[in-house]
Design a protein around this motif. Structure first.
Motif, PDB file in Angstrom:
ATOM      1  N   GLU A 251       0.823  -1.210   0.000  1.00  0.00           N
ATOM      2  CA  GLU A 251       0.000   0.000   0.000  1.00  0.00           C
ATOM      3  C   GLU A 251       0.859   1.263   0.000  1.00  0.00           C
ATOM      4  O   GLU A 251       1.779   1.397   0.810  1.00  0.00           O
ATOM      5  N   PHE A 252       0.522   2.173  -0.904  1.00  0.00           N
ATOM      6  CA  PHE A 252       1.212   3.461  -0.981  1.00  0.00           C
ATOM      7  C   PHE A 252       0.157   4.568  -0.908  1.00  0.00           C
ATOM      8  O   PHE A 252      -1.012   4.322  -1.236  1.00  0.00           O
ATOM      9  N   VAL A 253       0.604   5.742  -0.489  1.00  0.00           N
ATOM     10  CA  VAL A 253      -0.318   6.883  -0.429  1.00  0.00           C
ATOM     11  C   VAL A 253       0.350   8.086  -1.089  1.00  0.00           C
ATOM     12  O   VAL A 253       1.548   8.298  -0.922  1.00  0.00           O
ATOM     13  N   VAL A 254      -0.444   8.817  -1.853  1.00  0.00           N
ATOM     14  CA  VAL A 254       0.053  10.071  -2.423  1.00  0.00           C
ATOM     15  C   VAL A 254      -0.923  11.170  -1.990  1.00  0.00           C
ATOM     16  O   VAL A 254      -2.139  11.002  -2.119  1.00  0.00           O
ATOM     17  N   VAL A 255      -0.382  12.240  -1.428  1.00  0.00           N
ATOM     18  CA  VAL A 255      -1.228  13.377  -1.032  1.00  0.00           C
ATOM     19  C   VAL A 255      -0.905  14.526  -1.971  1.00  0.00           C
ATOM     20  O   VAL A 255       0.261  14.909  -2.104  1.00  0.00           O
ATOM     21  N   VAL A 256      -1.911  15.037  -2.660  1.00  0.00           N
ATOM     22  CA  VAL A 256      -1.666  16.126  -3.603  1.00  0.00           C
ATOM     23  C   VAL A 256      -2.575  17.319  -3.305  1.00  0.00           C
ATOM     24  O   VAL A 256      -3.701  17.141  -2.863  1.00  0.00           O
ATOM     25  N   ASN A 257      -2.055  18.500  -3.549  1.00  0.00           N
ATOM     26  CA  ASN A 257      -2.842  19.719  -3.335  1.00  0.00           C
ATOM     27  C   ASN A 257      -3.682  19.969  -4.581  1.00  0.00           C
ATOM     28  O   ASN A 257      -3.412  20.893  -5.337  1.00  0.00           O
ATOM     29  N   SER A 258      -4.672  19.146  -4.820  1.00  0.00           N
ATOM     30  CA  SER A 258      -5.435  19.298  -6.055  1.00  0.00           C
ATOM     31  C   SER A 258      -6.913  19.102  -5.814  1.00  0.00           C
ATOM     32  O   SER A 258      -7.319  18.503  -4.825  1.00  0.00           O
ATOM     33  N   GLU A 259      -7.680  19.543  -6.785  1.00  0.00           N
ATOM     34  CA  GLU A 259      -9.113  19.248  -6.751  1.00  0.00           C
ATOM     35  C   GLU A 259      -9.374  18.003  -7.611  1.00  0.00           C
ATOM     36  O   GLU A 259      -8.432  17.380  -8.106  1.00  0.00           O
ATOM     37  N   GLU A 260     -10.641  17.685  -7.787  1.00  0.00           N
ATOM     38  CA  GLU A 260     -11.037  16.402  -8.362  1.00  0.00           C
ATOM     39  C   GLU A 260     -10.385  16.100  -9.715  1.00  0.00           C
ATOM     40  O   GLU A 260      -9.814  15.030  -9.910  1.00  0.00           O
ATOM     41  N   LYS A 261     -10.464  17.072 -10.621  1.00  0.00           N
ATOM     42  CA  LYS A 261      -9.997  16.813 -11.980  1.00  0.00           C
ATOM     43  C   LYS A 261      -8.489  16.538 -12.002  1.00  0.00           C
ATOM     44  O   LYS A 261      -8.013  15.591 -12.634  1.00  0.00           O
ATOM     45  N   ALA A 262      -7.765  17.380 -11.260  1.00  0.00           N
ATOM     46  CA  ALA A 262      -6.310  17.216 -11.233  1.00  0.00           C
ATOM     47  C   ALA A 262      -5.945  15.904 -10.545  1.00  0.00           C
ATOM     48  O   ALA A 262      -4.984  15.237 -10.927  1.00  0.00           O
ATOM     49  N   ALA A 263      -6.729  15.514  -9.508  1.00  0.00           N
ATOM     50  CA  ALA A 263      -6.442  14.256  -8.795  1.00  0.00           C
ATOM     51  C   ALA A 263      -6.628  13.070  -9.740  1.00  0.00           C
ATOM     52  O   ALA A 263      -5.857  12.106  -9.702  1.00  0.00           O
ATOM     53  N   ALA A 264      -7.652  13.154 -10.603  1.00  0.00           N
ATOM     54  CA  ALA A 264      -7.885  12.071 -11.573  1.00  0.00           C
ATOM     55  C   ALA A 264      -6.702  11.990 -12.525  1.00  0.00           C
ATOM     56  O   ALA A 264      -6.246  10.888 -12.881  1.00  0.00           O
ATOM     57  N   ALA A 265      -6.194  13.159 -12.904  1.00  0.00           N
ATOM     58  CA  ALA A 265      -5.046  13.166 -13.823  1.00  0.00           C
ATOM     59  C   ALA A 265      -3.828  12.532 -13.148  1.00  0.00           C
ATOM     60  O   ALA A 265      -3.079  11.776 -13.773  1.00  0.00           O
ATOM     61  N   VAL A 266      -3.652  12.824 -11.844  1.00  0.00           N
ATOM     62  CA  VAL A 266      -2.522  12.219 -11.113  1.00  0.00           C
ATOM     63  C   VAL A 266      -2.694  10.701 -11.083  1.00  0.00           C
ATOM     64  O   VAL A 266      -1.755   9.942 -11.334  1.00  0.00           O
ATOM     65  N   ALA A 267      -3.925  10.241 -10.776  1.00  0.00           N
ATOM     66  CA  ALA A 267      -4.179   8.792 -10.702  1.00  0.00           C
ATOM     67  C   ALA A 267      -3.856   8.136 -12.046  1.00  0.00           C
ATOM     68  O   ALA A 267      -3.227   7.071 -12.088  1.00  0.00           O
ATOM     69  N   GLU A 268      -4.262   8.786 -13.125  1.00  0.00           N
ATOM     70  CA  GLU A 268      -3.988   8.209 -14.453  1.00  0.00           C
ATOM     71  C   GLU A 268      -2.492   8.168 -14.718  1.00  0.00           C
ATOM     72  O   GLU A 268      -1.972   7.197 -15.270  1.00  0.00           O
ATOM     73  N   ARG A 269      -1.816   9.243 -14.289  1.00  0.00           N
ATOM     74  CA  ARG A 269      -0.363   9.288 -14.506  1.00  0.00           C
ATOM     75  C   ARG A 269       0.319   8.168 -13.716  1.00  0.00           C
ATOM     76  O   ARG A 269       1.202   7.489 -14.216  1.00  0.00           O
TER      77      ARG A 269
END
Ligand code: C2E
Ligand code: MG
Ligand code: MG
Length: 598
Positions: A239-257
């Motif tokens: 299990e890994f965790v990533v915390v990002v200062n983003s809203e929904e759309k940007a978070a989805a982009a991070v997940a895809e990346r």
């Protein structure tokens, strides 16, 4: 250091009385000389310097020179600032006698070659007999080793030893800070919870060393993909965790990346290993305002992502909270359910279309729970898979089904019982031995047993699967591919797999009488026949579907039109009634040349 300070203290007190007839200057010089002699005679390992009020070094012992890379005497007359970074900085301001007192601090010093190192400095003023400040005496201790130890201890406390990523403790700390900041600045925050798919199997089959190297490689790829202001941590296990200062759309982009990082295989000890990760995302403040809630939400979303197939991502939604609670309750209730005999098998007959005879049955697991009522396999099988309980459950299914088939008489010698095998069962290192043991213990004829693997399970790491499938084939067991058409199949592998049959997924049969699905079913039947494989159609519910399949020369069918899955005693009665007298579908007599029950 305490002993050094005490020794200096003693040296400073050496001469309190004034020699009569000496000028003040002579007395000061005399005092400094005696002080230097006293220090030289003391058994101390610390570096000692004396600087005057202009900041010039008027004394440096050998230990001080050696510690800073200078020859003995080389420091005399130099500005004391030469020892502190940046080297060659502005000259030290004249010391203000009124402000000099005893002080201690840790700071960096610099060697002659420019290398910096940590020191602990203790300084104290030197005063004349009359109390005037003459300069400063400083003891310095090289604390490189101590600092290294402190760093190592801190690393152990806050970083994961396998991947060197921040661990749970540091993550919690950073998350609390990030939340406080987001709250103050009215910003959003996204918590991405990553769980590697099938990692436990990798660990079990290839060993922990390969598992660790895989985790390290994953950590390396993830680290390269998150930016400096984001936090990446390993919670433990896979299990890994990533915390990002983003809203929904940007978070989805991070997940895809992040998921795209798994597109290429991982090269571990010269071997290519494929991996994927499922990601659950919780948003602050939408899903929760505190660390615990956000974690719970991201975890629930991650499970949802897994249940939709591996390698996907999912945002948290309110309904998930409940489904997550149910998932945990079911997971906990399963073991007790097995002990209480709440799990049992139903058997659904399969029919050969050409002769309208039964060819056997598929064993389907049922759970009648005292606590939860009827729980359907589509719900509990994935939970058992993810918790690992499938090993116990799967073995019970295999044993029960084999016992059933072992009890069939001579008239049924060509019938088979089909057992569903989950991905995790198949990947268990001792799967082949388990099958061989159960076949031997129950006395079932191996050809009466058919193992069903779904398309995705069999195609994943297809190269490795060929050996296992061939070993099963050598035992005399039959093999089929379940839910065909729902995954991705390489025709090349299909050609080389030692399988006997493929089962067209019921989603294609449902719409088989119109359009695209007809073409798909048609293509699957033709392709299977060209590979000399038998085809079984799943989920046949009406006469039109059966007609279509008969015309296309589909070999076998299974579905409510013929019979629903039934308890073991009913299936035994069904067989007694039909086998030996020309088994007919329960729909009635068959017209000659047609397989359609009337
Ligand atoms: P499956 O292996 O594809 O099993 C066929 C499913 O189709 C069964 O659902 C069966 O009841 C259903 N079915 C049969 N005829 C018809 C029909 O005419 N119409 C419709 N709509 N459905 C029909 P069930 O029993 O709910 O099982 C669902 C899935 O759970 C199975 O799909 C299989 O993947 C899994 N499963 C069941 N038992 C086991 C087991 O012992 N081990 C493992 N690993 N998986 C199992
Ligand atoms: Mg099946
Ligand atoms: Mg199926």
């Amino acid at each position: 250091m305490h002993t050094t300070a005490a020794a200096i203290e003693r040296a400073l007190q050496l001469k309190e009385g004034l020699e009569p007839g000496m000028t003040e200057l002579q007395q000061d010089e005399d005092r400094l000389r005696m002080l230097k002699e006293a220090i030289d005679s003391l058994p101390i390992s610390a570096g000692i310097t004396i600087s005057n009020l202009d900041g010039k070094i008027v004394y440096a012992n050998d230990a001080e020179c050696e510690m800073h890379g200078y020859q003995p005497g080389e420091l005399l007359g130099r500005d004391a600032r030469i020892l502190a970074p940046p080297p060659g900085g502005p000259p030290a301001p004249r010391l203000d006698p009124a402000r000099i007192g005893l002080w201690k601090r840790e700071c960096l010093n610099v060697r002659k070659d420019g290398a910096e190192f940590p020191v602990q400095l203790t300084s104290t003023p030197i005063r004349s007999a009359g109390g005037r400040c003459l300069g400063v005496i400083t003891a310095s201790e090289d604390i490189t080793h101590r600092k290294d130890c402190e760093r190592r201890i801190e690393h152990l406390a806050y970083y994961d030893t396998t991947t060197h990523l921040p661990n749970r403790t540091l993550l919690m700390d950073r998350l609390h800070q990030a939340l406080a900041l987001a709250r103050r600045e009215r910003r959003t925050l996204a918590l991405l919870f990553l769980d590697l798919d099938n990692f436990k199997d990798l660990n079990n089959t290839r060993g922990h060393e390969v598992g660790d190297k895989f985790l390290q490689e994953v950590a390396r790829r993830l680290s390269g993909a998150v930016c400096g202001s984001d936090t990446l941590a390993r919670l433990g296990g896979d299990e890994f965790v990533v915390v990002v200062n983003s809203e929904e759309k940007a978070a989805a982009a991070v997940a895809e990346r992040l998921q795209a990082l798994f597109g290429e295989p991982f090269l571990i000890d010269g071997e290519e290993i494929y991996g994927s990760t499922s990601i659950g995302i919780a948003l602050y403040p939408g899903d929760g305002c505190d660390v615990e809630t956000l974690f719970r939400c991201a975890d629930a979303a991650m499970y949802q992502a897994k249940s939709h197939g591996k390698g996907g991502y999912q945002f948290f939604s309110r309904e998930m909270n409940q489904s997550n609670m149910r998932r945990v309750a079911l997971e906990n209730g399963m073991r007790q359910g097995l002990a209480r005999g709440e799990f049992f098998l139903h058997y659904q007959p399969q029919w050969e279309l050409e002769n309208s005879t039964t060819t056997g049955a598929e064993a389907l697991l049922r759970w009648e729970s005292a606590e939860f009522g009827t729980v359907c396999p589509d719900e509990f099988i994935p939970i058992a898979e993810s918790s690992g309980f499938i090993f116990e459950l799967g073995e019970m299914v295999l044993r029960e089904a084999c016992l059933m088939a072992a009890g069939w008489g001579e008239a049924c010698r060509d019938l088979k019982v089909a057992v569903n095998i989950s991905g995790r069962q198949f990947r268990q290192p001792d799967f082949l031995q388990t099958v061989a043991r159960i076949v031997a213990e129950t006395g079932v004829r191996p050809s009466s047993l058919e193992l069903e693997f779904t398309e995705s399970v069999i195609m994943e790491r297809a190269d490795n699967n060929i050996d296992s499938l061939q070993a099963l084939k050598r035992m005399g067991v039959r093999l089929s591919i379940d839910d065909f058409g729902t995954g991705y199949s390489s025709l090349n592998y299909l050609k080389h797999f030692p399988i006997d049959a493929i089962k067209i997924d019921r989603s294609f049969i449902a719409e088989v009488t119109n359009g695209d699905d007809a073409a798909i079913a048609d293509a699957i039947i033709s392709m299977a026949h060209s590979l000399k494989l038998r085809v079984v159609a799943e989920g046949v519910e009406n006469a039109a579907q059966l007609d279509f399949l008969s015309e296309r020369r589909c070999d076998e069918a299974q579905g409510y039109y013929f019979a629903r899955p039934m308890p073991a005693p009913d299936f035994k009665a069904f067989l007694r009634e039909r086998v030996g007298e020309g088994a007919r579908p329960p729909g009635g007599q068959l017209a000659k040349g047609s397989s359609r029950p009337r």
